[in-house]
Design an enzyme around this catalytic site. Structure first.
Site: not given
Ligand SMILES: [Cu+2]
Ligand SMILES: [Cu+2]
Lengths: 561, 267
Positions: A218, A222, A372-374, A435-436
């Site tokens: 996580h 950041y 989401h993470f794209h 996913r994946r």
């Molecule tokens: Cu996270």
């Protein structure tokens, strides 16, 4: 710009090399969408298996590119904002280790000895050299960071009353987050995975390994994000023609991230066994707090842009948005940052959904997650890296961008592409699409017993998005490599500078002046949220050790003769 | 330079705190009043190696699910409408996912640990199970089914494809031994018995069938060929299966004989 010749060379290689590797990263990204929608129904293309390509895509785009960039960007920020030299020995050895680590990992991935994806969850086992490569890479990033510390100390001693420039606070926060995050993953790799993959120990505790990974995983996000936040706080206001609304807000946000980004990794493990529900709840609460600096950032940046737009005649509550330099070729960097911010609104909201305790079970490990993470690492982070790499390499080479108008279009096209892509994957994810997964061989293949017709439309929208994203990056490659080939004029280096916005409100607030108390707070927060659960997991009688498996065989490697 | 935080920044921080608190309050309420929560630590439950279904009371079932490369045991579960099922999940090899799509049950199947969740199946229909955690080269082929049926007196597991049956009275002992090895050695991960294609060619009807190879040749599968395929898998590669190579297995000559007899018997 103040920069030592050796640091300048290191920075240039650290910026250009990952952009070259990105060619593979993007190619495998496009292929993923085609496999997933069943446009290609095979296990491998051009000798590279789906899962091998997926591993390359994740490692190159999310680890190699982001880390090299953060290090290079940090070198430039620290040396040019403090106008002081860096420790060349540390920076150079850091660079060499980053390079060797990358080459080892890449060699293992491309020869098919590390098809374990970039999360490398045991008991799937990669070649020991893959783990060695990761370890060297991490140590290389540490050394690079340490090359700034003597510089920072010296500057503080010489300027006891001045505030440290905001960009420097930002980049130091980035690497404080990284330093905290990489300790657990280094423990996992060096003391668990490496001896186990070499056969020195037979079994490892999988729950413990996963927990150490997400203790890293996580704050990693950041670490990706904060260099872009540095650009947002220190460059975007000036690009928009204005000033940073509040200098305090920037400092406070960065320091809050130092404290809050690590102690909440269980929000990736809501579905895992072996971790108490109360600890998962605690990490949910802390995750919710980490939204606070982001909301503050959203306000401060909007206010800064409003200041810029209003100083060139913008008016009204909303009409001033029309006055921003969206299409100004001289300020081509503006849309790279601006588009990233817009994308990040959606990335942030879906991230809160992911971290929302029981809500997570609806979307855990579905296509929703890459969607989401794209919109985070593939949105603000990626666009920030592209834009800033182009800006820095051009300046440091004394080169010129021939096609500024084209450069301007890259972020808009990317935004269109990534939003389309994510829409498709969000749709599929809500219907349970995993996913994946090489879905062309099963779920979207009408001949398979697992055929799921309801997942085809989302996956096809994903292809459309993937094609637009690829076009956008091809455009970028064209601009970038053309700039590299341009005639260089090194005398321009003197006048080259980082963009530094002034502050509109330049507050002097005591509790954001020093890094130290925040680092102490970060360590305490991490101990409070991880010490007891880690101890419980490591000593649990209900968890049995696991032996290694190669990704291509259901036979345990430990028992093989 | 001012020594104060600007009023609007203060307001934004307060609003952000309030929004976050409200969000947490909703999640807490959902957990406390609606039981919407996430998996907890199970104490004293040891990992199991076989799937099973047992009925506790009229509508209350307990399902033990085993995930392995690359299938679920049991692969199919049939239950009556309204069944309340306590599901325990474990893995025999690597980490797998266990998502019953259309429900909120989404668990990690981690080797060495047991996971738990509960589902109430209110509506009839087919609920596909998907492995949503990468578990190796044939991950995409790992799925199962839960079928919820009306007017059913009791739930059951339809003839588990991969279940080792009691020795049929007329089955030669070599075939029985081979069937056991088919499970234990993991051939089941790549070769189906029912004609469906997983990673490798199906064993159904293989004996006497023509196998075509990547070098353009072909062979009518006889005992010698099957034996060779097991001992030296890389010698002849079946066309269309070149991307995932079959690993070599440590097998004794008797075991090979059993496997060959078993494979011959799959018609
Ligand atoms: Cu996270
Ligand atoms: Cu799987």
């Amino acid at each position: 710009m103040h920069i030592q010749p050796a640091i300048r060379k290191i920075v240039l290689i650290e910026l250009i090399l990952p952009i070259v590797l990105l060619i593979f990263g993007i190619y495998h990204g496009l292929l993923q969408t085609l496999y997933r929608a069943g446009y290609i129904k095979v296990a491998s293309m051009l000798g590279i298996n789906y899962y091998q390509g997926l591993t390359a895509h994740g490692v190159i785009n999310a680890i190699v590119l982001t880390t090299f960039f953060a290090v290079a960007f940090g070198h430039v920020v620290v040396t040019s904002c403090l106008k002081k030299n860096l420790h060349v020995g540390l920076a150079a050895s850091g660079f060499v280790l980053l390079l060797i680590g990358t080459l080892l990992a890449a060699a293992m991935i491309f020869t098919g000895h590390a098809s374990v994806l970039y999360t490398f969850y045991p008991p799937l086992k990669a070649h020991p050299l893959f783990y060695v490569g990761l370890a060297l890479f991490v140590v290389g990033s540490w050394l690079s960071f340490y090359s700034w510390i003597p510089t920072y100390r010296l500057w503080r001693r010489e300027n006891p009353t001045r505030k440290v420039p905001l960009a420097v606070i930002g980049i130091f926060s980035t690497f404080i987050v990284w330093q905290i995050a990489t300790v657990p993953v280094a423990v996992e790799v060096l003391f668990m995975l490496l001896p186990w993959s070499l056969g020195w120990v037979a079994e490892i505790n999988i729950v413990l390994a996963r927990t150490l990974f997400w203790f890293f995983g996580h704050p990693l996000v950041y670490f990706w994000l904060l260099p872009t936040y540095v650009m947002y706080y220190t460059m975007l206001p000036k690009l928009a023609g204005g000033k940073l609304f509040s200098d305090f807000a920037g400092r406070f946000a960065f320091l809050l991230f130092c404290v809050l980004s690590a102690p909440l990794g269980f929000h990736h493990q809501f579905s895992d066994p072996g971790i108490g529900v109360n600890w998962k709840a605690l990490h949910t609460v802390l995750t919710s707090f980490v939204a606070i600096p982001s909301m503050m950032t959203a306000f401060t940046l909007a206010a800064s842009m409003e200041h810029g737009a209003k100083s060139v005649g913008g008016t009204g509550l909303f009409r001033w948005w029309g006055k921003l330099p969206y299409m100004d070729a001289q300020r081509w960097l503006f849309p790279y940052l601006f588009c990233g911010l817009v994308i990040f609104i959606f990335g942030g909201v879906t991230g809160i959904i992911n971290a929302s305790f029981s809500m997570n079970s609806l979307i855990h490990n579905t296509a929703w997650i890459p969607a989401h993470f794209h919109l985070t690492v593939g949105g603000p982070v990626f666009l920030g890296i592209l834009g800033m790499s182009l800006y820095l390499v051009t300046g440091l080479l004394g080169s010129d961008i021939r096609n500024k108008k084209l450069a301007l279009w890259v972020p808009y096209l990317w935004t269109l592409g990534v939003c389309t892509f994510s829409t498709g994957l969000f749709m599929g994810g809500l219907k349970g699409e995993p996913r994946r997964t090489n879905m062309g061989l099963s779920y979207v293949n009408p001949e398979s017993t697992g055929f799921r017709s309801e997942w085809i439309s989302g996956a096809s929208i994903g292809v459309l998005g993937g094609v637009i994203m690829t076009l956008s990056v091809c455009l970028f490659f064209f601009v970038f490599f053309r700039m590299l080939a341009e005639k260089k004029d090194l005398t321009k280096l003197d006048s080259f500078a980082l963009i530094e916005s002034e502050a509109y409100h330049d507050e002097n607030i005591g509790f954001v002046r020093n890094l130290k108390p925040w680092i102490v707070a970060a360590v305490i927060a991490v101990l409070c949220s991880y010490a007891i659960p880690l101890y419980n997991i490591a000593t649990s009688k209900d968890i049995v050790g696991a032996v290694p498996f190669a990704p291509d065989s259901p036979m345990a490697q430990g028992t093989k003769k | 330079m001012s020594d104060r935080i600007h009023g609007s920044e203060k307001k934004v921080i307060s609003i952000a705190i309030l929004v976050s608190a409200a969000h947490l309050f909703i999640l807490a309420a959902a957990a406390l009043f609606y039981g919407l929560t996430v998996p907890d630590c199970l104490e004293g439950v040891k990992p199991f190696t076989e799937g099973s279904l047992s009925q506790k009371t009229d509508r209350h079932y307990e399902l033990h699910m085993v995930a392995r490369m690359w299938n679920f045991d049991p692969a199919e579960v049939v239950l009556p409408v309204g069944a309340r099922v306590d599901i325990f999940v474990s893995s025999l090899d690597v980490t797998h996912g266990f998502h019953i799509t259309g429900t909120n049950l989404n668990l990690a199947a981690v080797p060495g640990a047991v996971n738990y969740g509960r589902v109430v199946f209110g509506k009839p229909g087919v609920y596909p199970i998907v492995c949503n955690e990468y578990c190796g080269i044939a991950h995409h082929g790992m799925y199962g089914t839960i079928r919820i049926v009306e007017n059913l007196t009791a739930g059951y597991l339809p003839a588990k494809k991969d279940k080792v049956p009691e020795v049929a009275s007329n089955e030669p002992p070599l075939v029985t031994q081979g069937r056991k090895l088919y499970h234990e050695k993991g051939c089941i991960a790549c070769h189906s018995l029912d004609g469906s294609q997983v990673v490798g060619p199906t064993f159904k009807g293989i004996y006497g069938r023509l196998s075509y190879f990547t070098d353009g040749t072909s062979i009518k599968a006889d005992e010698a060929y099957i034996q060779e395929s097991i001992l030296f898998p890389q010698k002849k590669i079946v066309k269309g299966f070149e991307s995932v190579l079959m690993p070599s297995f440590p097998v004794t000559p008797e075991e090979v004989q059993g496997l060959v007899e078993f494979i011959k018997s799959v018609k």
